[in-house]
Design an enzyme around this catalytic site. Sequence first.
Site, PDB file in Angstrom:
ATOM      1  N   SER A   1       0.848  -1.197   0.000  1.00 28.23           N
ATOM      2  CA  SER A   1       0.000   0.000   0.000  1.00 28.23           C
ATOM      3  C   SER A   1       0.877   1.237   0.000  1.00 28.23           C
ATOM      4  CB  SER A   1      -0.905   0.034   1.226  1.00 28.23           C
ATOM      5  OG  SER A   1      -1.604   1.269   1.294  1.00 28.23           O
TER       6      SER A   1
ATOM      7  N   TYR B   1      -2.709  -0.392  10.021  1.00 27.60           N
ATOM      8  CA  TYR B   1      -2.771  -0.989   8.688  1.00 27.60           C
ATOM      9  C   TYR B   1      -1.489  -0.708   7.912  1.00 27.60           C
ATOM     10  CZ  TYR B   1      -4.245  -1.719   3.836  1.00 27.60           C
ATOM     11  OH  TYR B   1      -4.336  -2.133   2.528  1.00 27.60           O
TER      12      TYR B   1
END
Length: 254
Positions: free
Chosen positions: A145, A158
């Site tokens: 990500s 996350y």
Amino acid sequence: MSMRLADRTALVTGATSNIGRAIAEAFAAEGAHVVVSGRSAERGREVVDGIRAAGGRADFVHADLDGSAAASRTLAGEATRVLGGRVDVLVNNAGIYPPGTTTDTDEETFDRVYAVNVKAPFFLTAALAPAMVRAGGGTVINLGSWIARLGVPVGALYSSTKGAVETLTRAWAAEFGARGVRVNAISPGVVQTPPPGEVHPAEVMMKGTPAGQMGTPEAIASAAVYLAGDESSFVHGTVLDVDGGRTAAAVIAA
């Protein structure tokens, strides 16, 4: 399609929606026999039915990747059986993103997110990579990500898991590459598909970027096809940014 993945088999985790679904559909369109894996049998059947209706090959295998080695090994074994004895391409896509800040995060949530986002792909790769080596080669594609490398004030938990996944990508490339298994990662930017005529709240994060808008799951799927195919045979241990320039260029908001 060019059938770049003809005669190959693939397991895509978290393949019942969004990016995972797009990757499974793209692989099947390029000739791969795909195992669509996820928690929802209903959504899984929908994906499989769509792939088959388009002339592709796909099967659904239920999996709740809770981070236990047993769950990952069970999925590896069942996918291998369904795919006729081998998995050529593994896509570690399944993950969860709880909202909140560091001070809002309790220990149970911390452990659950690391279990799904890091432990599950770790043990799934551990189960499948040796079989790829014995078969003469294979490919592992991880999903990272953009916020693993560009800090934002929410989502620390996350983003840290995705940083771990990107580090594992490089470590696994070193561990398995010389034995024929290529390991790479894709780092998506802001990817959403809002309903027609609606603006997604995340759109603001792409303002001032070279792309100037959010990406689509199909854009990520195209990158996955590249990394799974022969065109990327000299690509090892890389994190491919497919983020509209979000991490590469200074963002100047209008």
